[in-house]
Design a protein around this motif. Structure first.
Motif, PDB file in Angstrom:
ATOM      1  N   ASP A 176       0.827  -1.214   0.000  1.00 36.46           N
ATOM      2  CA  ASP A 176       0.000   0.000   0.000  1.00 36.46           C
ATOM      3  C   ASP A 176       0.861   1.263   0.000  1.00 36.46           C
ATOM      4  O   ASP A 176       0.422   2.318  -0.452  1.00 36.46           O
ATOM      5  N   ALA A 177       2.078   1.157   0.526  1.00 35.90           N
ATOM      6  CA  ALA A 177       2.968   2.323   0.549  1.00 35.90           C
ATOM      7  C   ALA A 177       3.276   2.800  -0.870  1.00 35.90           C
ATOM      8  O   ALA A 177       3.494   3.997  -1.106  1.00 35.90           O
ATOM      9  N   ALA A 232      10.199   6.007   2.962  1.00 37.93           N
ATOM     10  CA  ALA A 232      11.075   5.471   4.010  1.00 37.93           C
ATOM     11  C   ALA A 232      10.759   4.004   4.252  1.00 37.93           C
ATOM     12  O   ALA A 232      11.660   3.172   4.436  1.00 37.93           O
ATOM     13  N   LEU A 233       9.477   3.673   4.224  1.00 41.67           N
ATOM     14  CA  LEU A 233       9.043   2.286   4.429  1.00 41.67           C
ATOM     15  C   LEU A 233       9.509   1.395   3.270  1.00 41.67           C
ATOM     16  O   LEU A 233      10.001   0.280   3.473  1.00 41.67           O
ATOM     17  N   ILE A 234       9.383   1.902   2.042  1.00 46.50           N
ATOM     18  CA  ILE A 234       9.797   1.137   0.864  1.00 46.50           C
ATOM     19  C   ILE A 234      11.301   0.901   0.865  1.00 46.50           C
ATOM     20  O   ILE A 234      11.784  -0.198   0.592  1.00 46.50           O
ATOM     21  N   GLU A 235      12.054   1.944   1.182  1.00 40.38           N
ATOM     22  CA  GLU A 235      13.512   1.836   1.208  1.00 40.38           C
ATOM     23  C   GLU A 235      13.962   0.793   2.222  1.00 40.38           C
ATOM     24  O   GLU A 235      14.853  -0.014   1.960  1.00 40.38           O
ATOM     25  N   LEU A 236      13.348   0.795   3.413  1.00 40.20           N
ATOM     26  CA  LEU A 236      13.728  -0.160   4.461  1.00 40.20           C
ATOM     27  C   LEU A 236      13.411  -1.581   4.032  1.00 40.20           C
ATOM     28  O   LEU A 236      14.213  -2.501   4.232  1.00 40.20           O
ATOM     29  N   GLN A 237      12.240  -1.764   3.424  1.00 45.60           N
ATOM     30  CA  GLN A 237      11.821  -3.107   3.026  1.00 45.60           C
ATOM     31  C   GLN A 237      12.747  -3.682   1.952  1.00 45.60           C
ATOM     32  O   GLN A 237      12.988  -4.887   1.889  1.00 45.60           O
ATOM     33  N   SER A 238      13.295  -2.812   1.122  1.00 44.14           N
ATOM     34  CA  SER A 238      14.178  -3.271   0.043  1.00 44.14           C
ATOM     35  C   SER A 238      15.626  -3.386   0.505  1.00 44.14           C
ATOM     36  O   SER A 238      16.520  -3.608  -0.316  1.00 44.14           O
ATOM     37  N   ASP A 239      15.843  -3.185   1.843  1.00 38.90           N
ATOM     38  CA  ASP A 239      17.179  -3.299   2.441  1.00 38.90           C
ATOM     39  C   ASP A 239      18.182  -2.337   1.811  1.00 38.90           C
ATOM     40  O   ASP A 239      19.370  -2.643   1.673  1.00 38.90           O
ATOM     41  N   SER A 240      17.675  -1.179   1.381  1.00 36.18           N
ATOM     42  CA  SER A 240      18.593  -0.213   0.772  1.00 36.18           C
ATOM     43  C   SER A 240      18.464   1.158   1.415  1.00 36.18           C
ATOM     44  O   SER A 240      18.696   2.167   0.790  1.00 36.18           O
TER      45      SER A 240
END
Length: 586
Positions: A487-488, A546-554
């Protein structure tokens, strides 16, 4: 007993305490840094609480440490007082495990293979294996096992030093006379309380009593009251830890003292009344390290068994003794989760930071939604509430920012560092959203006081944009709280739509001014609203990215700003077209 013996005794006590601490720390690391999370999550029933409290205390070798941890849980709102009582009972029982470990010091050698079972040989073997693991180990788990073995060796060596130092006392009539005086129950209990309060460890106090038992001068009638006093004295460090705690934390700390005092009162009354009637023959029996360990465990186990059915009653009793005179502030209760005690356990500290950040997000969201309502239905009371919520959100940011910075100096793994970075970025976005809520409320106040009425076209456009703002805010907050990266990815397309709407509405407003449909007085507040709406959408985009970046480990703070407008994958166009139709100004 010479001065040399006294120094040896004190050195043995120091080694004993150090060894116990080293072994406990190593055991906890081997058990994993989520041990504390398991403790508070799996203590839903009294029996589970008792078993978990016993197990955790057996691992970290300290009932005080477990109980202090539980005080922190209750103080932060993670655990209820009723849950904590069961865990505290388990901690009181679990601390007796150390006494059984010390019974190994009774093992004596002989000749041949039997000599390998002596305390000195066993300690030496464990020490050699431990130091090899410490020096040659590469992995943290290997080093932790080395610490456990070294801690055990130091503990046993300290025990041997204490036993050797007090050995001459077996011939001392004065020493025997002093111990005999402790057979008075009240004096024995008092000595146990004072001694344990000074050294701050029930396990160490029992260990020293076991060392004295090796002299053969400790009888049952001496040991029993001292053991009861040791139980009460162990509550002192727990009570001290609660000095800065809230009302619930203080209640939990007092429970530790209450359980031990009730145990002493119940069993002292029962035992000494029965002894007065039946005159037990074993009162003069000489105690050994094993019999002291057994007596200590039996006393604690009997106390727990008798008091477990009365956990609810004890909760009501401590609530009566320590009443809550002030009403609870919901925001303060949330911020109380950020316990300084948890900083030693990063997994817990980060978990609590997540909970408090979620509370901050909900508060900021509520503030903005309320400010949007003021545009059409203004009230002074509503305006004041928005000011109060803005102050609350500021407090959230100050408290969270300080706490998160303290976490960053701890030893964190890669994932934990990324999570802390995410929270540090997003709390500023939530705070700014709340700032814009106050700005929008001030615009609403101006509209109300100046009796500004927008044209039909402007009102329609504002309603469409307001709907988009409500949707993007709800979407951003919910995706953050639920950690929903799917959803992000819908947030950024909607943010682009909001930017487009704001540009179109500014252009339409200029056209209306030229046609005389709108006035400059309306225009100022209209543009202020658009600016604040656009900024809110930008902060929602930051949160989602910020949520997407964290989830992609980058997640990288240097890449964070640069990538804000670059996360446009295959789904971007699909969501953009969907929103373009939904939020059309036509």
């Amino acid at each position: 007993m010479s001065i040399s013996d006294v120094i040896t005794l004190l050195g043995g006590v120091a080694l004993f305490l150090f060894g116990m601490s080293l072994m406990g720390d190593g055991l906890k690391k081997v058990a994993g840094n989520k041990l504390e999370l398991v403790l508070y999550r799996l203590s839903s029933t009294p029996l589970r609480g008792v078993l978990l409290g016993t197990g955790v205390t057996a691992v970290i070798q300290s009932s005080s440490a477990t109980s202090v941890m539980v005080v922190g849980f209750v103080n932060s709102g993670m655990m209820q007082v009723k849950q904590a009582i069961g865990v505290v009972m388990g901690a009181i029982l679990g601390t007796s495990i150390t006494g059984w470990i010390l019974c190994l010091s009774d093992i004596s050698g002989g000749s041949g293979w039997v000599d390998l079972l002596s305390t000195a040989t066993l300690t030496g073997i464990v020490a050699v294996v431990g130091i090899v693991l410490r020096m040659a180990g590469k992995k943290q788990s290997t080093l932790s096992v080395g610490n456990i073995l070294m801690g055990f060796a130091v503990l046993m060596f300290g025990m041997s030093s204490m036993s050797g130092a007090v050995a001459p006392l077996k011939e001392s009539e004065a020493f025997t006379g002093i111990l005999t005086s402790f057979s008075n129950p009240f004096l024995g209990i008092l000595v146990g309380i004072v001694f344990t309060s000074v050294i701050q460890s029930a396990s160490a106090a029992v260990g020293i009593l076991q060392a004295l038992a090796i002299t053969g001068a400790v009888t049952y009638e001496v040991a029993f009251p001292i053991i009861m006093g040791i139980a009460i004295g162990a509550a002192v460090p727990v009570l001290l830890s609660a000095l800065g705690a809230n009302i619930h934390g203080r209640r939990t700390a007092f429970v530790y003292l209450l359980i031990d005092v009730l145990g002493v009162v119940i069993w002292a009354t029962v035992f000494y009344t029965a002894n007065a009637i039946f005159h037990f023959p074993f009162m003069a029996a000489t105690m050994t390290t094993v019999s002291i360990a057994f007596l200590n465990t039996l006393f604690r186990l009997a106390t727990v068994i008798v008091l477990v059915p009365f956990i609810g009653l004890m909760e009501r009793f401590v609530c009566f003794l320590i009443p809550d005179k002030n009403g609870a502030d919901p925001a303060k209760l949330e911020m109380d989760r950020l316990e300084e005690r948890f900083l030693q356990h990063p997994a817990l500290a980060i978990e609590q930071s997540r909970e408090v950040t979620s509370a901050m997000a909900n508060t900021a969201c509520r503030n903005l939604m309320d400010s949007l309502d003021l545009i059409t239905t203004y009230s002074e009371k509503g305006f004041q509430l928005i000011q109060e919520l803005e102050t609350t959100v500021d407090r959230f940011e100050d408290k969270l920012g300080t706490y998160l910075m303290k976490i960053t100096v701890k030893s964190l793994n890669t994932r934990q560092s990324e999570e802390v970075s995410k929270y540090l970025h997003t709390i500023s976005d939530f705070e700014r959203i709340s700032d814009h809520a106050l700005n929008i409320a001030e615009c609403a106040k101006e509209i109300h006081e100046k009796s500004i009425v927008f044209s039909g076209e402007a009102s329609h456009e504002l309603k469409v944009l307001e709907t988009a703002i409500r949707d993007i805010l709800s979407l951003a907050v919910n995706t953050f709280i639920e950690n929903n990266t799917e959803d992000a990815r819908r947030v950024e397309p909607l943010e682009e739509i909001v930017d487009t709407l704001c540009d179109e509405m500014k252009s339409h407003h200029i056209d209306r001014l030229q046609r005389g449909v709108c006035t400059l007085n309306q225009g100022f507040v209209f543009n202020d609203l658009l600016t604040n709406f656009e900024r809110v959408a930008d902060h929602c985009s930051n949160i989602a990215l910020a949520l997407i970046e964290l989830q992609s480990d980058s997640f990288d703070t240097h890449e964070y700003v640069r990538s804000l407008k670059q996360v446009k994958d295959d789904s971007f166009a699909k969501y953009y077209d969907e929103y373009k139709i939904k939020y059309s100004l036509q």
